[in-house]
Structures are given as C-alpha cells and as structure tokens.
Design a protein around this motif. Sequence first.
Motif, short mmCIF file in Angstrom:
data_model
loop_
_atom_site.label_atom_id
_atom_site.label_comp_id
_atom_site.label_asym_id
_atom_site.label_seq_id
_atom_site.Cartn_x
_atom_site.Cartn_y
_atom_site.Cartn_z
N ALA A 57 0.83 -1.21 0.00
CA ALA A 57 0.00 0.00 0.00
C ALA A 57 0.86 1.26 0.00
O ALA A 57 0.53 2.25 -0.65
CB ALA A 57 -0.92 -0.01 1.21
N TYR A 58 1.98 1.24 0.74
CA TYR A 58 2.79 2.44 0.87
C TYR A 58 3.83 2.60 -0.22
O TYR A 58 4.23 3.71 -0.53
CB TYR A 58 3.52 2.44 2.22
N VAL A 223 0.02 -0.74 7.56
CA VAL A 223 -1.38 -1.11 7.32
C VAL A 223 -1.65 -2.57 7.69
O VAL A 223 -2.75 -2.94 8.07
CB VAL A 223 -1.80 -0.80 5.87
N GLU A 225 -1.95 -5.17 5.98
CA GLU A 225 -2.83 -5.92 5.08
C GLU A 225 -2.24 -5.81 3.68
O GLU A 225 -1.63 -4.80 3.35
CB GLU A 225 -4.24 -5.28 5.02
N LEU A 227 -2.62 -5.20 -0.34
CA LEU A 227 -3.56 -4.36 -1.10
C LEU A 227 -4.26 -5.25 -2.12
O LEU A 227 -3.97 -5.23 -3.32
CB LEU A 227 -2.80 -3.22 -1.79
N GLU A 229 -7.88 -5.81 -2.78
CA GLU A 229 -9.30 -5.50 -2.57
C GLU A 229 -10.18 -6.41 -3.40
O GLU A 229 -9.88 -6.67 -4.56
CB GLU A 229 -9.57 -4.05 -2.97
N ASP B 18 -4.32 8.68 5.75
CA ASP B 18 -4.62 7.34 5.23
C ASP B 18 -5.76 7.40 4.21
O ASP B 18 -5.77 6.63 3.24
CB ASP B 18 -5.03 6.41 6.38
N GLY B 22 -4.88 6.25 0.54
CA GLY B 22 -5.38 4.89 0.36
C GLY B 22 -4.61 3.87 1.18
O GLY B 22 -4.58 2.69 0.84
N THR B 23 -3.97 4.29 2.27
CA THR B 23 -3.22 3.35 3.12
C THR B 23 -4.02 2.94 4.35
O THR B 23 -3.46 2.46 5.33
CB THR B 23 -1.86 3.94 3.53
N GLU B 24 -5.34 3.17 4.30
CA GLU B 24 -6.18 2.71 5.41
C GLU B 24 -6.45 1.22 5.29
O GLU B 24 -6.31 0.65 4.20
CB GLU B 24 -7.50 3.50 5.44
N LYS B 25 -6.87 0.61 6.38
CA LYS B 25 -7.25 -0.80 6.31
C LYS B 25 -8.53 -0.93 5.47
O LYS B 25 -9.30 0.03 5.34
CB LYS B 25 -7.49 -1.35 7.72
N GLN B 26 -8.74 -2.14 4.94
CA GLN B 26 -9.87 -2.33 4.03
C GLN B 26 -11.20 -1.97 4.68
O GLN B 26 -12.05 -1.32 4.07
CB GLN B 26 -9.90 -3.79 3.55
#
Lengths: 288, 189
Positions: A57-58, A223, A225, A227, A229, B18, B22-26
């Motif tokens: 994500a980062y 995060v 997690e 990425l 989705e 975040d 877009g670095t927040e958790k889902q």
Amino acid sequence: SSYTSIGNKQIKLTFDTNGFLSQVTADEMTRMISQEFLYYEAAVGDNREFLNRSSGAYIFRPYKNKYHFAADQVDIVVYKGDLVQEVHQQFNEWISQVVRVYSDSNHAEFEWLVGPIPIDDKMGKEVITRFNSDIESNGIFYTDSNGREMLKRQRDHRDSWYVRIHEAVSGNYYPVTAKIALEDKLARMAILTDRAQGGSSLKDGALELMVHRRLLHDDAFGVDESLNETEYGAGLIARGKHHLFVGQSHLRPSISLQALERVAQLETLLPSWRFFSNMSAFSSTQWL
Amino acid sequence: EAHLGFMRETMGIMQHHDAVTGTEKQKVALDYAKRLSVAIRACGANMRNILNTLSLGSKQNELDGSKNNVLEFKTCTLLNISSCSVSETNERFALTLYNPLAHSTNEYVRIPVPDYKYIVLDHAGKRVPTQVVPVPKALIQIKHRKSSAAFELVFQATQLPPVGYKTYYIEKNSNATRSLAPTAMPKKS
C-alpha cells in the motif's frame, strides 16, 4: 487504407493494423504516438530490512523492474457520428478502453477499464498505461503540484543532492494529481488524469501512469494488510479517464497549449453536477 | 443544517493521511465509502429543496396542485459505470446540470439509456442534436453491474452559466427511425 482514424479538424488519431494508437495529428503537426497497457510484477520481500520490502500500500516496487505487455494485438470496433467518434479497444480479458474525440474538442479522451486483475499465478500486478512518442524530452518531464504549478522532474536526478538511483522504475515515480507532460523544442504531449495516480517518464518521449494494482503481500509499513481489494469474491474493477493533449511546445510562440490544458483541467476535475428528475407526469409542453 | 454538518464531518475525516493516500485498512475504506454515500444522500434533500425553489419559484402557484409539482432531483452516483436508475426506467425525465465553475462552459453529456430512440429538448423547447453510442462490451459483461443501459445518449450542453444551472428534457421517441442505432464501421484488415 488499412489504418483506422478518428478525429475532427483539430485533432486526428490513427490506429495501426494491430489496433494500437500509432500517430496523432494536432496543432498543424503529426507525431508518432502510441499507447499500450503493461503491468509490473510486484516485488515480494521478507520485510525485515528496508531494501527487501514487498510492494504494498505504501510503496511501489516492481520485481527486477520486470514488466509484461497486456496485449500484442487489440480488437477494435469503431463508431463514428456527428458528435463523437469512438474506438472501442479490447486488450485482453481484463483490460479494455474507449478512445474518443468529440466534434469540437482539441484533445482525445481515453476511458480505461481495468480489472479484476488476475492473481491465479500468485503474482501481484501493477497496471500502467504508457504513451510513447518521438518527442526528444531528454529525461525531463513535468508533474503538477496538487493541480497548481507544474514541477520540473529529471530522470535519475534530484535537484538538491547527488543521487544514485537503486530502483530505476520506482525511483523515478512521482505523484500526479492532475497532469503529467513532456516536450522538446517543437512538440508537447500532456496527459490529464481524473484522480491521483503515480506517473513517470522512464524513456525519452514516454509517459506512464499507474491505473490499478493488486498486491498479495503487506509492505510492513503499518497497514498490516496486502492491497488485495475484492468485491463479490473477485478483484476490483477500476474505470477512469485520461485526456491526451498534443501540440506545439511552449518554446514556439504560437497559441499556448498549456492554457488550453488548464481550462480542460478545470472542466475535467470540476464537471457539472447532474440531477435527474422523473418526468412521467409531465409532457414536454407542461415541463416548459 | 444536520445534513450539511454530516457532510462537513465526513469531508473532515477524508483529510486524514490514510484516506488521502489509500493506506487505510480495508474495513476503514469501506466505512469511508459508507459515510460519503450517506452524506451525499443526506445533502440530496438540501439540493432538492433549493432546486425546487429556484426552478418552480413563483410559478408553483400557477400550476395545478402545488405539491404535485415538487420534483425529485436525484444524484446518480453510478454514472461512472454508465448506470442510472432514473434514465434507465423512465421514458421521460429531466436532467439538470449545475456548473460549479466561475466561467460559462460547454460540456458533452453522456446519459445511460436502455434504447437508442430519444430526443432532447433544451429550456426553450428546441431540439438538441444527439448521438447514441453503445456502452462498451466489457462493461456490460461485468456480472455485478446491475444495469439495463446498453447505450449512452450523448449531447452537448452549451453555455452552462457560471455557478448556475440549465435543465434539459429527455423523452423516448418511439417513432425514431432505425438509422439512429449506432452502427460499427466495417472492420479493416
């Protein structure tokens, strides 16, 4: 005669026999400009040290800077009318695009549709669109600063310190919130985006923008997690628009293409709000 | 005021780093989407009131039964995937365009519709040139896009006033000839 063209008096796009964009005529010049979709293979690391982190994500980190072409042949269907001319392109099972030119427009619109990105091969993928041109940009390109001034970027270079780039792709990526552009003494090419994306110019005359990504590992920056989705059990599908401007560069004292881009930027990012009303109870006369 | 307040609070939350990157958790991303959706729907009521006041205004009393003349102004949040329940299910509908810019604009409008036979009238009752193009095949094939729109009706909205609005009336025209149907150009080899 086997080439396909769409356009108007101000801009004309030509597609080759394989269905790819091959040249653009605008502002009294014709330039060789192609466009294609590619994807980078995402790096997988052990995340214990900085130089061995996964793409996540980062951070964007392609594995050995490897990229794959989405297609070498594109199926196209062409629709022409008085208001708009469109080329519908199908690159593969999960990448398609509509390229269109409106009748009094000075630029072309590329509406891409990407996803769900397949992960059956257990490989994270970061999909880009790339525009290649014969413009001799000499490593220089420009990205916007949050929709305001354009900042000069130079490949493998930082203005205020000596830098050795260890990651040739991601080390040259910059945020693009509204526009990315390049030019030489004669010509200029600019792309407006409809959202914030990463972008770069990794070869002279080429501009690329990342449109979608699906990753299978966390990059250990917080995060926690990957990425990846999903919706209804499948990867997300993304749809968006790019606006392509081609013309004479600002170094020539003709009309300012940048001024036209600026107006289009405002109208693209702040389009009219649309409100729909059911009119079943009203004839057109009553409505009037 | 409560509706506007909820939108303000949501936009405040959207400034978190975040949310921006877009670095927040889902699950946080899903919550952001839900909050935005609720805020937009809530403010839809404010928009409906103000547009009814502006568009009907003093004319409301001249028309029969003032309550029947209060219009719905719906925001189709799925226009980005060429879907809108109002234009897909009604043979007659109006489209109001509000221009948020400080200068007058011309804009090509694309309306998702199930058929290719439509006419568009401007505020003076004058017919506006239109074109119909098919919705891209790849979009139609997406299983979870529940839409009957197979076409997009295209027309140019001209001279949208700065920070002002203009309304168009769109009506299905069953008498239209088949020549309006979009036809693909012959394939080149």
